[in-house]
Design an enzyme around this catalytic site. Structure first.
Site, PDB file in Angstrom:
ATOM      1  N   TYR A  97      -2.344  -0.698  10.384  1.00 29.36           N
ATOM      2  CA  TYR A  97      -2.349  -0.903   8.929  1.00 29.36           C
ATOM      3  C   TYR A  97      -1.025  -0.443   8.330  1.00 29.36           C
ATOM      4  O   TYR A  97      -0.413  -1.143   7.517  1.00 29.36           O
ATOM      5  CB  TYR A  97      -3.513  -0.136   8.306  1.00 29.36           C
ATOM      6  CG  TYR A  97      -3.722  -0.419   6.838  1.00 29.36           C
ATOM      7  CD1 TYR A  97      -4.386  -1.578   6.432  1.00 29.36           C
ATOM      8  CD2 TYR A  97      -3.268   0.453   5.860  1.00 29.36           C
ATOM      9  CE1 TYR A  97      -4.588  -1.850   5.086  1.00 29.36           C
ATOM     10  CE2 TYR A  97      -3.458   0.185   4.515  1.00 29.36           C
ATOM     11  CZ  TYR A  97      -4.120  -0.951   4.135  1.00 29.36           C
ATOM     12  OH  TYR A  97      -4.315  -1.222   2.793  1.00 29.36           O
ATOM     13  N   SER A 123       0.848  -1.193   0.000  1.00 36.09           N
ATOM     14  CA  SER A 123       0.000   0.000   0.000  1.00 36.09           C
ATOM     15  C   SER A 123       0.878   1.234   0.000  1.00 36.09           C
ATOM     16  O   SER A 123       2.048   1.190   0.415  1.00 36.09           O
ATOM     17  CB  SER A 123      -0.890   0.013   1.251  1.00 36.09           C
ATOM     18  OG  SER A 123      -1.579   1.242   1.385  1.00 36.09           O
TER      19      SER A 123
END
Length: 250
Positions: A155, A142
Site C-alpha cells: 500500500y 494517502s
C-alpha cells in the site's frame, strides 16, 4: 466551487470516500460518472444523486484492466460529449504484515489496482484531454504515500507511486491546459480504516493518539478538497499534494 456542468468520472465511487466525492460533485452541479467494480453499489450512489436532482451515470470498471478503463472513458464521452475531470480514487488495502511476511499475491493485487490502475486511468484520460485541449486529474494518494507506514509495504509503495506520477505528469502537461494534483488523506472514516481496526482493535486508540485533532477525518472533508482542486477556483494549482490528516504529519 465552480464545477457546474463539468463531466466528472470518479473511480471506486460505490462507497466510502469515492461515494462522498461523487455526491459532492453532483451537489455542485457536475454530471458525475459513478464508476465502481461493483455495479450494484454504483447504481445505489447514482440513485441517491438523482433523487436529490443531480445527474449521474453508473459504469462498471475494474481499473486494473486496461480495456475496462478505455471503455469507461469512451462510454463517458459518448454519453456526455466530453470529459472535464477524472478522480482516481479506486484503491484496495493489503493484509497487514511485515515486509518479509508479505505475499507475492498481495503485492501484485494492491499494486495492480492502486498504482497500475491510476496509471491506466491517467493515460486514457490524458489522451482525451489532449484532443479536447483541457482537462483535470485528481489522484487520491494517502498519508502513507508521504511518510513511513510499517506493515503496509504494498500500500505504501503504491501511494508513494501515485504522488510521484502526479508530480511527473503535472510537469509534462502544464503547458497543455491540463492540471494534475493529488490529495493525501490521513486516517479517514472508510472501509479501509474499518478493516484495519477490525483486524487489530487496539489500533483505534493508537491511531487517535497520533492525530493532533484526536479524531478521524470524514469522507466529506476529503470530498471538499477534491472538488476544490477540480474547480475553476484553482486554475494556477498543479503538481501539488494536499494533505488532509488532522495534523498527523506534523
Amino acid at each position: 466551487m465552480d464545477v457546474k456542468n463539468k463531466v466528472v468520472i470518479v473511480t471506486g465511487a460505490g462507497s466510502g470516500i469515492g461515494k462522498a466525492i461523487a455526491i459532492h460533485f453532483a451537489k455542485h452541479g457536475a454530471k458525475v460518472v459513478v464508476s465502481d467494480i461493483n455495479l450494484e453499489s454504483a447504481q445505489k450512489v447514482v440513485d441517491e444523486i438523482v433523487t436529490n436532482f443531480g445527474e449521474a451515470l453508473p459504469i462498471k470498471a475494474n481499473v486494473a484492466v486496461f480495456k475496462e478503463v478505455e471503455n469507461l472513458v469512451q462510454h463517458t464521452v459518448a454519453n456526455f460529449g466530453k470529459l472535464d475531470v477524472i478522480v482516481n480514487n479506486a484503491g484496495i488495502g493489503p493484509h497487514l504484515l511485515r515486509t518479509h511476511e508479505s505475499t507475492l499475491r498481495d503485492w501484485d493485487r494492491v499494486i495492480s489496482v492502486n498504482q497500475t490502475g491510476v496509471f491506466y486511468c491517467m493515460k486514457v484520460a490524458l489522451q482525451q484531454f489532449l484532443e479536447q485541449g483541457y482537462g483535470n486529474i485528481v489522484n487520491i494518494a494517502s498519508l502513507a504515500g508521504l511518510k513511513a507506514s510499517p506493515n503496509n509495504i504494498s500500500y505504501s509503495a503504491s501511494k508513494f507511486a501515485v504522488v510521484g506520477m502526479t508530480k511527473s505528469a503535472a510537469m509534462e502537461y502544464a503547458t497543455k491546459n491540463i492540471r494534475i494534483n493529488a490529495v493525501c488523506p490521513g486516517y479517514t472514516e472508510s472501509a479501509l480504516l474499518t478493516q484495519l481496526i477490525n483486524a487489530k482493535p487496539e489500533m483505534d486508540a493508537i491511531l487517535k493518539s497520533v492525530i493532533p485533532m484526536k479524531r478521524y477525518g470524514k469522507a466529506e472533508e476529503i470530498a471538499d478538497a477534491v472538488v476544490w482542486l477540480a474547480s475553476e477556483n484553482t486554475k494556477f494549482i498543479t503538481g501539488q499534494t494536499i494533505t488532509l490528516d488532522g495534523g498527523t504529519s506534523l
